[in-house]
Write a protein that holds these residues in place. Structure first.
Motif, short mmCIF file in Angstrom:
data_model
loop_
_atom_site.label_atom_id
_atom_site.label_comp_id
_atom_site.label_asym_id
_atom_site.label_seq_id
_atom_site.Cartn_x
_atom_site.Cartn_y
_atom_site.Cartn_z
N ARG A 231 0.78 -1.31 -0.04
CA ARG A 231 -0.08 -0.05 -0.03
C ARG A 231 0.83 1.26 0.10
NH1 ARG A 231 -5.54 -0.46 2.17
NH2 ARG A 231 -6.08 -2.49 1.74
N GLY A 232 2.04 1.14 0.20
CA GLY A 232 3.09 2.41 0.02
C GLY A 232 2.93 2.98 1.43
N LEU A 233 2.79 2.30 2.32
CA LEU A 233 2.65 3.01 3.75
C LEU A 233 3.61 2.69 4.84
CD1 LEU A 233 -1.49 2.05 4.40
CD2 LEU A 233 -0.33 4.31 3.99
N ALA A 234 4.69 2.18 4.32
CA ALA A 234 5.78 1.93 5.28
C ALA A 234 6.36 3.30 5.62
CB ALA A 234 6.73 0.92 4.64
N THR A 235 6.94 3.44 6.71
CA THR A 235 7.30 4.72 7.24
C THR A 235 8.68 4.88 6.84
OG1 THR A 235 7.60 6.15 9.24
CG2 THR A 235 8.46 3.81 9.36
N GLY A 236 9.04 6.15 6.57
CA GLY A 236 10.49 6.62 6.22
C GLY A 236 11.21 7.04 7.31
N ARG A 237 10.53 7.15 8.65
CA ARG A 237 11.54 7.44 9.86
C ARG A 237 12.43 6.49 10.10
NH1 ARG A 237 6.80 5.72 12.46
NH2 ARG A 237 5.86 7.73 12.79
N ALA A 238 13.32 6.97 11.12
CA ALA A 238 14.81 6.08 11.63
C ALA A 238 14.07 5.50 12.87
CB ALA A 238 15.63 7.23 12.01
N PRO A 239 14.36 4.22 13.04
CA PRO A 239 13.71 3.27 14.11
C PRO A 239 13.88 3.87 15.44
CG PRO A 239 15.05 2.07 12.71
CD PRO A 239 15.19 3.60 12.17
N GLU A 240 14.61 5.02 15.57
CA GLU A 240 14.85 5.61 16.89
C GLU A 240 13.88 6.70 17.26
OE1 GLU A 240 18.13 7.55 14.41
OE2 GLU A 240 17.46 5.60 14.89
N ARG A 241 13.03 7.10 16.19
CA ARG A 241 11.90 8.03 16.33
C ARG A 241 10.62 7.30 16.63
NH1 ARG A 241 11.33 11.57 11.30
NH2 ARG A 241 9.84 12.40 12.80
N ALA A 242 10.62 5.93 16.55
CA ALA A 242 9.39 5.16 16.56
C ALA A 242 9.03 5.06 18.34
CB ALA A 242 9.59 3.54 16.31
N ARG A 243 7.71 5.13 18.45
CA ARG A 243 7.18 5.21 19.84
C ARG A 243 6.00 4.13 19.84
NH1 ARG A 243 10.98 7.48 19.82
NH2 ARG A 243 11.29 9.80 20.39
N VAL A 244 5.79 3.62 21.13
CA VAL A 244 4.66 2.76 21.44
C VAL A 244 3.80 3.46 22.43
CG1 VAL A 244 4.21 0.43 22.19
CG2 VAL A 244 6.28 0.81 20.82
N ARG A 245 2.59 3.26 22.42
CA ARG A 245 1.43 4.09 22.98
C ARG A 245 0.69 2.92 23.76
NH1 ARG A 245 -2.61 8.72 21.43
NH2 ARG A 245 -3.54 8.93 23.54
N TYR A 246 0.42 2.84 25.13
CA TYR A 246 -0.28 1.68 25.65
C TYR A 246 -1.67 2.27 26.13
CZ TYR A 246 4.28 -0.58 25.53
OH TYR A 246 5.44 -1.03 25.07
N LEU A 247 -2.61 1.63 25.69
CA LEU A 247 -4.08 2.01 26.30
C LEU A 247 -4.89 0.77 26.93
CD1 LEU A 247 -5.49 3.86 22.99
CD2 LEU A 247 -4.25 5.03 24.96
N ALA A 248 -5.35 1.13 27.90
CA ALA A 248 -6.26 0.05 28.58
C ALA A 248 -7.66 0.44 28.99
CB ALA A 248 -5.63 -0.71 29.56
N THR A 249 -8.93 -0.52 29.14
CA THR A 249 -10.12 0.24 29.56
C THR A 249 -10.02 -0.10 31.03
OG1 THR A 249 -10.85 -1.87 28.82
CG2 THR A 249 -11.34 -0.22 27.18
N ASP A 250 -9.44 -0.82 31.71
CA ASP A 250 -9.27 -0.69 33.10
C ASP A 250 -8.14 -1.08 33.70
OD1 ASP A 250 -10.59 -0.88 35.68
OD2 ASP A 250 -11.56 -2.70 35.53
N ALA A 251 -7.75 -1.10 34.87
CA ALA A 251 -6.88 -1.87 35.69
C ALA A 251 -5.45 -1.57 34.94
CB ALA A 251 -7.08 -3.21 36.12
N PRO A 252 -4.87 -0.38 35.04
CA PRO A 252 -3.72 -0.14 34.30
C PRO A 252 -2.64 -0.94 34.96
CG PRO A 252 -4.25 1.89 35.09
CD PRO A 252 -5.77 0.84 35.17
N ASP A 253 -2.71 -1.12 36.41
CA ASP A 253 -1.50 -1.71 37.28
C ASP A 253 -1.48 -3.22 36.70
OD1 ASP A 253 -4.32 -2.12 37.91
OD2 ASP A 253 -3.81 -1.97 40.16
N ARG A 254 -2.71 -3.85 36.61
CA ARG A 254 -2.53 -5.30 36.25
C ARG A 254 -2.19 -5.47 34.90
NH1 ARG A 254 -5.29 -9.57 34.26
NH2 ARG A 254 -5.10 -11.51 35.55
N PHE A 255 -2.62 -4.57 33.87
CA PHE A 255 -2.03 -4.59 32.60
C PHE A 255 -0.50 -4.48 32.52
CE2 PHE A 255 -0.23 -2.78 28.69
CZ PHE A 255 -1.34 -3.13 27.64
N ALA A 256 0.15 -3.55 33.12
CA ALA A 256 1.59 -3.52 33.43
C ALA A 256 2.36 -4.86 34.06
CB ALA A 256 1.85 -2.18 34.25
N ARG A 257 1.58 -5.31 35.12
CA ARG A 257 2.14 -6.34 35.78
C ARG A 257 1.92 -7.71 34.69
NH1 ARG A 257 -1.15 -6.54 39.46
NH2 ARG A 257 -2.46 -8.48 38.84
#
Length: 278
Positions: A231-257
């Motif tokens: 689809r021509g959607l692969a990013t052109g950025r450098a890997p060190e600029r990649a970010r990960v974001r985490y979302l949960a609908t409940d219990a973030p402490d349990r998610f992390a554990r």
């Protein structure tokens, strides 16, 4: 729908098990940013009706689309089984990849004799999606689907090995492998739940080294890579600029554990944002 190549890929699951897919995506596509949403308030999806799963999946997808994503990965096997077509219809311009089709295609190739055992949750087994997808790639395959619902709880309790875990695994799998007649014994085990890769070493010991084992997380990451390139959607950025974001609908402490079971890096509780999908 047009997408900025540097937008993140959205990934959702009923809980934390889909982090196995996130891990595979990070390894395969290190330059891509990712948003992971775990619907921890309503897990597990594997015991819910098809209508409920589809409704929850659409809500999760809408939340991710509002945040801005260029592709959607359905890391939950139950949602992939019940909601994939509804998601593609709802977002016609958005590339949507589930875990069932890549895993089924890989198992069809990996099985020497076409005797494939799929282990999954009750809902995924009842949907029959894996056998249909496998037969699309290998019409003559013999597919046995086995619900292993206790594996999910076992993994989330951190019981990925030991005598109790092995006894339960043998209860589920010995009739299809060790105790099966030679002509009926499975020669390929497909892990049809994102929790199950955490049991890979145990399952390998139970089914034997001669049995091919397919993890849908790694095959899904390859499918997403191919889709982005096509689809021509692969990013052109450098890997060190990649970010990960985490979302949960409940219990973030349990998610992390619990996340520590599925990924080799630490996720702090304050990294997990709580969102409301209603």
């Amino acid at each position: 729908m047009t997408a900025n190549r540097d937008l993140p890929i959205g990934v959702f699951d009923s809980g934390v098990g889909g982090l196995t897919v996130l891990k595979a995506l990070r390894e395969r596509l290190p330059a891509e940013s990712l948003i992971y949403l775990g619907d921890t308030a309503r897990l597990p999806y594997g015991t819910k009706s098809a209508a409920a799963v589809s409704h929850y999946a659409l809500q999760a997808a809408h939340a991710l689309v509002r945040m801005g994503i260029k592709a959607l990965v359905v890391a939950d096997n139950t949602s992939s089984a019940h909601a994939l077509e509804a998601l593609r219809a709802e977002f016609p311009g958005l590339p949507v990849t589930g875990v069932v089709e890549p895993g089924a295609a890989a198992a069809a190739l990996a099985s020497a004799q076409g005797r494939i055992v799929v282990i999954a949750t009750d809902s995924t087994v009842q949907a029959g999606t894996y056998p249909r997808a496998i037969h699309n790639s290998r019409p003559g395959a013999r597919v046995i689907s086995k619900a292993c619902p206790l594996f999910v709880s076992m993994v989330e309790e951190g019981m990925t090995d030991g005598p109790i875990a092995e006894q339960l695994a043998r209860h589920y799998l010995d009739p299809l492998f060790a105790n099966a007649d030679d002509g009926q014994k499975g020669d390929c085990l497909l892990l049809g739940c994102t929790h199950f890769p955490a049991l890979a070493d145990l399952l390998r010991r139970v089914v034997g080294p001669e049995t091919a084992m397919v993890d849908s997380a790694t095959t899904t990451a390859r499918a997403v890579e191919d889709l982005l390139e096509h689809r021509g959607l692969a990013t052109g950025r450098a890997p060190e600029r990649a970010r990960v974001r985490y979302l949960a609908t409940d219990a973030p402490d349990r998610f992390a554990r619990v996340a520590r079971i599925f990924v080799p890096w630490t996720i702090a509780t304050d990294e997990v944002e709580v969102v409301d999908l209603a």
